[in-house]
Design a protein around this motif. Structure first.
Motif, mmCIF file in Angstrom:
data_model
loop_
_atom_site.group_PDB
_atom_site.id
_atom_site.type_symbol
_atom_site.label_atom_id
_atom_site.label_comp_id
_atom_site.label_asym_id
_atom_site.label_seq_id
_atom_site.Cartn_x
_atom_site.Cartn_y
_atom_site.Cartn_z
ATOM 1 N N LEU A 28 0.940 -1.649 0.057
ATOM 2 C CA LEU A 28 -0.107 -0.162 -0.097
ATOM 3 C C LEU A 28 0.845 1.290 -0.342
ATOM 4 O O LEU A 28 0.691 2.400 -0.626
ATOM 5 C CB LEU A 28 -1.056 0.089 1.291
ATOM 6 C CG LEU A 28 -1.729 0.688 1.544
ATOM 7 C CD1 LEU A 28 -2.938 0.992 0.130
ATOM 8 C CD2 LEU A 28 -2.934 0.555 2.887
ATOM 9 N N GLN A 29 2.087 1.519 0.566
ATOM 10 C CA GLN A 29 3.296 2.680 0.845
ATOM 11 C C GLN A 29 3.789 2.457 -1.003
ATOM 12 O O GLN A 29 3.820 3.536 -0.652
ATOM 13 C CB GLN A 29 3.932 2.047 1.829
ATOM 14 C CG GLN A 29 4.869 3.262 2.565
ATOM 15 C CD GLN A 29 5.352 3.541 3.410
ATOM 16 O OE1 GLN A 29 6.417 2.109 3.753
ATOM 17 N NE2 GLN A 29 6.382 4.213 4.006
ATOM 18 N N SER A 30 4.026 1.363 -1.009
ATOM 19 C CA SER A 30 4.585 1.658 -2.570
ATOM 20 C C SER A 30 3.503 2.090 -3.364
ATOM 21 O O SER A 30 4.040 2.480 -4.134
ATOM 22 C CB SER A 30 5.569 0.496 -2.978
ATOM 23 O OG SER A 30 5.477 0.443 -4.388
ATOM 24 N N ASN A 31 2.031 1.410 -3.408
ATOM 25 C CA ASN A 31 1.272 2.159 -4.627
ATOM 26 C C ASN A 31 1.605 3.629 -3.761
ATOM 27 O O ASN A 31 1.275 4.227 -5.065
ATOM 28 C CB ASN A 31 0.378 1.596 -4.253
ATOM 29 C CG ASN A 31 0.391 -0.314 -4.476
ATOM 30 O OD1 ASN A 31 1.139 -0.136 -5.301
ATOM 31 N ND2 ASN A 31 -0.576 -1.375 -4.420
ATOM 32 N N MET A 32 0.661 4.286 -2.738
ATOM 33 C CA MET A 32 1.111 6.034 -2.234
ATOM 34 C C MET A 32 2.406 6.141 -3.160
ATOM 35 O O MET A 32 2.345 7.801 -3.308
ATOM 36 C CB MET A 32 0.894 5.174 -0.838
ATOM 37 C CG MET A 32 -0.762 5.439 -0.562
ATOM 38 S SD MET A 32 -2.106 5.746 -1.486
ATOM 39 C CE MET A 32 -2.058 7.451 -0.917
ATOM 40 N N LYS A 33 3.300 6.220 -3.484
ATOM 41 C CA LYS A 33 4.434 6.869 -3.533
ATOM 42 C C LYS A 33 4.625 6.978 -5.068
ATOM 43 O O LYS A 33 4.916 7.469 -4.913
ATOM 44 C CB LYS A 33 5.400 6.351 -3.286
ATOM 45 C CG LYS A 33 6.055 6.259 -2.318
ATOM 46 C CD LYS A 33 7.237 5.264 -1.799
ATOM 47 C CE LYS A 33 7.922 5.014 -0.464
ATOM 48 N NZ LYS A 33 9.831 4.669 -0.193
ATOM 49 N N VAL A 34 3.583 5.630 -5.259
ATOM 50 C CA VAL A 34 3.737 5.627 -7.544
ATOM 51 C C VAL A 34 2.538 6.843 -7.679
ATOM 52 O O VAL A 34 2.624 7.687 -8.609
ATOM 53 C CB VAL A 34 2.729 4.469 -7.859
ATOM 54 C CG1 VAL A 34 2.675 4.751 -8.816
ATOM 55 C CG2 VAL A 34 4.309 3.312 -7.406
ATOM 56 N N ILE A 35 1.858 6.860 -6.742
ATOM 57 C CA ILE A 35 0.251 7.474 -7.125
ATOM 58 C C ILE A 35 1.218 9.261 -6.507
ATOM 59 O O ILE A 35 0.909 10.811 -7.453
ATOM 60 C CB ILE A 35 -1.056 7.881 -6.199
ATOM 61 C CG1 ILE A 35 -1.752 7.384 -6.433
ATOM 62 C CG2 ILE A 35 -1.404 9.165 -5.936
ATOM 63 C CD1 ILE A 35 -2.747 6.470 -5.658
ATOM 64 N N TYR A 36 1.573 10.003 -5.855
ATOM 65 C CA TYR A 36 2.636 10.928 -5.839
ATOM 66 C C TYR A 36 3.281 11.283 -6.172
ATOM 67 O O TYR A 36 3.618 12.513 -6.654
ATOM 68 C CB TYR A 36 3.217 11.055 -4.056
ATOM 69 C CG TYR A 36 1.696 10.737 -2.965
ATOM 70 C CD1 TYR A 36 1.612 11.991 -3.030
ATOM 71 C CD2 TYR A 36 1.960 9.857 -1.499
ATOM 72 C CE1 TYR A 36 -0.231 12.342 -1.819
ATOM 73 C CE2 TYR A 36 1.198 9.553 -0.610
ATOM 74 C CZ TYR A 36 -0.188 11.019 -0.786
ATOM 75 O OH TYR A 36 -0.673 11.739 0.432
ATOM 76 N N TYR A 37 4.540 10.577 -6.838
ATOM 77 C CA TYR A 37 5.318 10.716 -7.886
ATOM 78 C C TYR A 37 5.169 11.203 -9.033
ATOM 79 O O TYR A 37 5.105 12.054 -9.525
ATOM 80 C CB TYR A 37 6.356 9.390 -8.294
ATOM 81 C CG TYR A 37 7.480 9.791 -6.427
ATOM 82 C CD1 TYR A 37 8.040 10.201 -5.709
ATOM 83 C CD2 TYR A 37 7.869 7.899 -6.481
ATOM 84 C CE1 TYR A 37 8.894 10.162 -4.509
ATOM 85 C CE2 TYR A 37 8.823 7.777 -5.623
ATOM 86 C CZ TYR A 37 9.441 8.833 -4.753
ATOM 87 O OH TYR A 37 9.600 8.714 -3.498
ATOM 88 N N SER A 38 3.731 10.706 -9.340
ATOM 89 C CA SER A 38 2.980 10.821 -11.026
ATOM 90 C C SER A 38 2.442 12.423 -10.859
ATOM 91 O O SER A 38 3.000 12.832 -11.740
ATOM 92 C CB SER A 38 2.090 9.523 -11.040
ATOM 93 O OG SER A 38 2.716 7.996 -10.836
ATOM 94 N N ARG A 39 1.708 12.099 -9.318
ATOM 95 C CA ARG A 39 0.972 13.424 -9.664
ATOM 96 C C ARG A 39 2.035 14.553 -9.422
ATOM 97 O O ARG A 39 2.283 15.552 -10.184
ATOM 98 C CB ARG A 39 0.414 14.036 -8.588
ATOM 99 C CG ARG A 39 -0.641 12.922 -8.387
ATOM 100 C CD ARG A 39 -1.882 13.162 -7.540
ATOM 101 N NE ARG A 39 -2.885 12.355 -7.649
ATOM 102 C CZ ARG A 39 -4.208 12.680 -8.210
ATOM 103 N NH1 ARG A 39 -4.208 13.364 -8.926
ATOM 104 N NH2 ARG A 39 -5.270 11.886 -8.242
ATOM 105 N N THR A 40 3.213 14.921 -8.555
ATOM 106 C CA THR A 40 3.989 15.400 -8.915
ATOM 107 C C THR A 40 4.886 15.895 -10.270
ATOM 108 O O THR A 40 5.210 16.470 -10.024
ATOM 109 C CB THR A 40 5.298 15.364 -7.720
ATOM 110 O OG1 THR A 40 4.294 15.048 -6.741
ATOM 111 C CG2 THR A 40 6.588 16.381 -7.576
#
Length: 119
Positions: A28-40
């Motif tokens: 779940l934490q890895s998936n959230m990192k993907v979202i934050y990196y993509s959005r940034t």
């Protein structure tokens, strides 16, 4: 993206917990990192594009929200619209980090606008 099927515990028969999904915190934490990196990343790219196109005022912010909406749809498509396999709720993919990239967007928007329209 990591799925929760790697972390689902053994199920008991005739138990209420059969309906509960158990997520691996690391996935779940890895998936959230993907979202934050993509959005940034897309906030920075969107800011540069908005600056080059010469958007000012409200039009630039509308462009940002359009970019973030497209990003949400693309992330859902990457998850094959089966969001509950990768996240514990729809809010994780739709809203988390939505305003997090706004500062980066404004920074690169004004920087690109100044470079293109002043020189």
């Amino acid at each position: 993206m990591a799925t929760h099927s790697d972390s689902v515990a053994g199920k008991k028969s005739n138990d209420v917990s059969n309906d509960l999904q158990i997520f691996n915190a690391e996935n779940l934490q890895s998936n959230m990192k993907v979202i934050y990196y993509s959005r940034t990343f897309l906030s920075i790219i969107g800011g540069v594009i908005a600056g080059i196109l010469g958007f000012t005022g409200l039009m630039g912010f509308v462009f940002y929200f359009l970019i973030m909406a497209i990003t949400s749809v693309c992330l859902m498509a990457k998850a094959k619209f089966s969001v509950h396999s990768y996240f514990d709720s729809w809010n994780r993919i739709l809203l988390d980090g939505f305003l997090g990239g706004l500062m980066s967007f404004v920074l690169f928007w004004t920087f690109a606008y100044d470079i293109v329209h002043i020189f």
